[in-house]
Design an enzyme around this catalytic site. Structure first.
Site, mmCIF file in Angstrom:
data_model
loop_
_atom_site.group_PDB
_atom_site.id
_atom_site.type_symbol
_atom_site.label_atom_id
_atom_site.label_comp_id
_atom_site.label_asym_id
_atom_site.label_seq_id
_atom_site.Cartn_x
_atom_site.Cartn_y
_atom_site.Cartn_z
ATOM 1 C CB SER A 117 -0.865 0.031 1.266
ATOM 2 O OG SER A 117 -1.688 -1.086 1.341
ATOM 3 C CG HIS A 138 -1.975 -0.688 -4.113
ATOM 4 N ND1 HIS A 138 -2.249 0.602 -3.745
ATOM 5 C CD2 HIS A 138 -2.354 -1.466 -3.068
ATOM 6 C CE1 HIS A 138 -2.763 0.611 -2.532
ATOM 7 N NE2 HIS A 138 -2.839 -0.627 -2.105
ATOM 8 C CD GLU A 150 -2.601 3.643 -6.191
ATOM 9 O OE1 GLU A 150 -2.855 4.844 -6.083
ATOM 10 O OE2 GLU A 150 -2.062 2.986 -5.283
ATOM 11 C CG ASN A 188 -3.158 3.734 0.795
ATOM 12 O OD1 ASN A 188 -4.228 3.800 1.391
ATOM 13 N ND2 ASN A 188 -2.741 2.620 0.211
HETATM 14 N N1 LIG Z 1 -6.230 -4.485 3.864
HETATM 15 C C1 LIG Z 1 -6.418 -3.677 2.829
HETATM 16 O O1 LIG Z 1 -7.478 -3.064 2.678
HETATM 17 C C2 LIG Z 1 -5.333 -3.536 1.795
HETATM 18 C C3 LIG Z 1 -5.638 -2.894 0.584
HETATM 19 C C4 LIG Z 1 -4.670 -2.804 -0.414
HETATM 20 C C5 LIG Z 1 -3.397 -3.320 -0.181
HETATM 21 N N2 LIG Z 1 -3.118 -3.930 1.022
HETATM 22 C C6 LIG Z 1 -1.768 -4.474 1.194
HETATM 23 O O2 LIG Z 1 -1.807 -5.873 0.981
HETATM 24 C C7 LIG Z 1 -0.802 -6.516 1.790
HETATM 25 C C8 LIG Z 1 -1.468 -7.567 2.658
HETATM 26 O O3 LIG Z 1 -2.470 -6.928 3.448
HETATM 27 P P1 LIG Z 1 -3.684 -7.771 4.062
HETATM 28 O O4 LIG Z 1 -4.719 -6.781 4.464
HETATM 29 O O5 LIG Z 1 -4.035 -8.900 3.156
HETATM 30 O O6 LIG Z 1 -2.978 -8.335 5.383
HETATM 31 P P2 LIG Z 1 -3.343 -9.669 6.188
HETATM 32 O O7 LIG Z 1 -2.786 -9.460 7.551
HETATM 33 O O8 LIG Z 1 -4.788 -10.000 6.036
HETATM 34 O O9 LIG Z 1 -2.510 -10.803 5.418
HETATM 35 C C9 LIG Z 1 -1.111 -10.871 5.387
HETATM 36 C C10 LIG Z 1 -0.746 -12.326 5.174
HETATM 37 O O10 LIG Z 1 0.657 -12.413 4.900
HETATM 38 C C11 LIG Z 1 1.094 -13.634 5.451
HETATM 39 N N3 LIG Z 1 2.554 -13.640 5.546
HETATM 40 C C12 LIG Z 1 3.348 -12.960 6.407
HETATM 41 N N4 LIG Z 1 4.648 -13.234 6.139
HETATM 42 C C13 LIG Z 1 4.658 -14.092 5.083
HETATM 43 C C14 LIG Z 1 5.682 -14.727 4.325
HETATM 44 N N5 LIG Z 1 6.969 -14.540 4.627
HETATM 45 N N6 LIG Z 1 5.342 -15.534 3.291
HETATM 46 C C15 LIG Z 1 4.048 -15.722 2.971
HETATM 47 N N7 LIG Z 1 3.008 -15.156 3.665
HETATM 48 C C16 LIG Z 1 3.327 -14.338 4.699
HETATM 49 C C17 LIG Z 1 0.386 -13.710 6.796
HETATM 50 O O11 LIG Z 1 0.356 -15.046 7.300
HETATM 51 C C18 LIG Z 1 -1.007 -13.204 6.404
HETATM 52 O O12 LIG Z 1 -1.870 -14.272 6.035
HETATM 53 C C19 LIG Z 1 -0.127 -5.402 2.573
HETATM 54 O O13 LIG Z 1 1.029 -4.994 1.881
HETATM 55 C C20 LIG Z 1 -1.177 -4.293 2.582
HETATM 56 O O14 LIG Z 1 -0.626 -3.012 2.736
HETATM 57 C C21 LIG Z 1 -4.055 -4.056 1.994
#
Ligand SMILES: NC(=O)c1ccc[n+]([C@@H]2O[C@H](COP(=O)([O-])OP(=O)(O)OC[C@H]3O[C@@H](n4cnc5c(N)ncnc54)[C@H](O)[C@@H]3O)[C@@H](O)[C@H]2O)c1
Length: 291
Positions: A117, A138, A150, A188
């Site tokens: 993000s 993204h 994005e 963001n």
């Molecule tokens: N939540 C949102 O609304 C949103 C929107 C756009 C982008 N993002 C981005 O997406 C990414 C994930 O966010 P999320 O909301 O899905 O988080 P989340 O906490 O739901 O999921 C993250 C996952 O990554 C896994 N993980 C951690 N280390 C790992 C590794 N070494 N290998 C494989 N898996 C691993 C964890 O077990 C977890 O299941 C982040 O970079 C976040 O900024 C989030």
């Protein structure tokens, strides 16, 4: 693209796997432990079922999509992919380690994309020996619903990789916009100061959580108020984005509010934890990809 990898099967990784599979592309979903993979499969199943219930997806297409998704704890299963999308925790150190490992284990022509993000793509690209094949891709939450992606080229990303990734976004039915590689990109950079402001208002006792959210849903026509949106995104994710934006720009509007930090420390991460600014039941599984 006919096979795409997704590393990290949380809220976003699951949503990305779902749209990839619905678009007719094989999805290989990786996490190091089986627990999050099971949760991801439940989440995707629930989301596909919801799409069928609402008449957005034919039941046969939903089951074909589910069959296109492979869940694996073995990194080597990603070697068949043309593109791997990283969607792990919003933490620079963790992401750099993931990029280093993917670079070492996958064929040199595989494109490595990040769903970060906020973290500058060039930082992640430098953890690899193929910075020309690394870029930001993204998505937005819930991934099956939100049209935007994005595309963020890093300093060294080559033109062909940008074009191939844009074509892939179109294959998924998404609308791609390009952003310069600066922390927070476009969405963001604009959204986070607004969310941070809402948390400060709430913490200062300016209004109730409901009134703050109603101000923006009923007054500005937003589909969700800012505190509900914080819960939806995940407070840990927002904290990670704030840290990255504050480091890049040094402005107070990006600093994580103390209340948000305390909530993260207490595990009140929002919907995925069953509590944040609001309470949610049941805590898990949650079909976040509501349509
Ligand atoms: N939540 C949102 O609304 C949103 C929107 C756009 C982008 N993002 C981005 O997406 C990414 C994930 O966010 P999320 O909301 O899905 O988080 P989340 O906490 O739901 O999921 C993250 C996952 O990554 C896994 N993980 C951690 N280390 C790992 C590794 N070494 N290998 C494989 N898996 C691993 C964890 O077990 C977890 O299941 C982040 O970079 C976040 O900024 C989030």
């Amino acid at each position: 693209m006919d096979t795409v990898g997704i590393v990290g099967a949380g809220q976003m990784g699951s949503g990305i796997a779902e749209v990839v599979a619905v678009a007719g592309v094989r999805a290989v979903v990786h996490e190091p432990e089986p627990g999050p993979l099971h949760a991801s499969e439940e989440r995707i199943t629930a989301s596909l079922a919801k799409a069928v219930d609402r008449g957005k997806l034919d039941p046969r297409d939903a089951s074909r999509a589910a069959e296109r998704i492979v869940y694996t704890t073995r990194l080597d299963d990603l070697a068949q992919c043309q593109l791997v999308v990283e969607a792990v925790t919003e933490d620079r150190t963790i992401k750099c380690e993931v990029f280093r490992t993917l670079d070492a284990r996958l064929p040199p022509d595989v494109i490595l994309a990040s769903n970060t993000s906020s973290i500058p793509i060039t930082t992640l690209a430098q953890a690899t020996s193929r910075p020309d094949r690394v870029l930001g891709l993204h998505f937005f939450s819930p991934v099956p619903v939100m049209a935007l992606v994005e595309i963020v080229p890093g300093y060294a990303t080559c033109h062909g990789v940008i074009e191939a990734t844009e074509a892939f976004a179109r294959q998924l039915g998404k609308h791609a916009i390009r952003s310069k590689d600066r922390a927070g990109f476009i969405v963001n950079l604009l959204l986070i100061p607004y969310l941070v402001g809402a948390v400060h208002l709430y913490d200062a006792g300016y209004a109730t959580r409901e009134n703050i959210d109603e101000a923006m849903t009923l007054g500005c026509g937003h589909p969700m108020g800012p505190l509900a949106l914080c819960d939806f995104i995940g407070l840990d994710v927002i904290g990670g984005i704030c840290a990255c934006l504050y480091e890049e720009y040094g402005r107070d509007e990006f600093a994580a509010p103390p209340l948000l930090r305390r909530m993260v420390a207490a595990g009140a991460l929002g919907r995925k934890a069953g509590r944040g600014f609001y309470e949610y039941a049941p805590a898990r599984p949650v079909a976040l990809a509501s349509r």
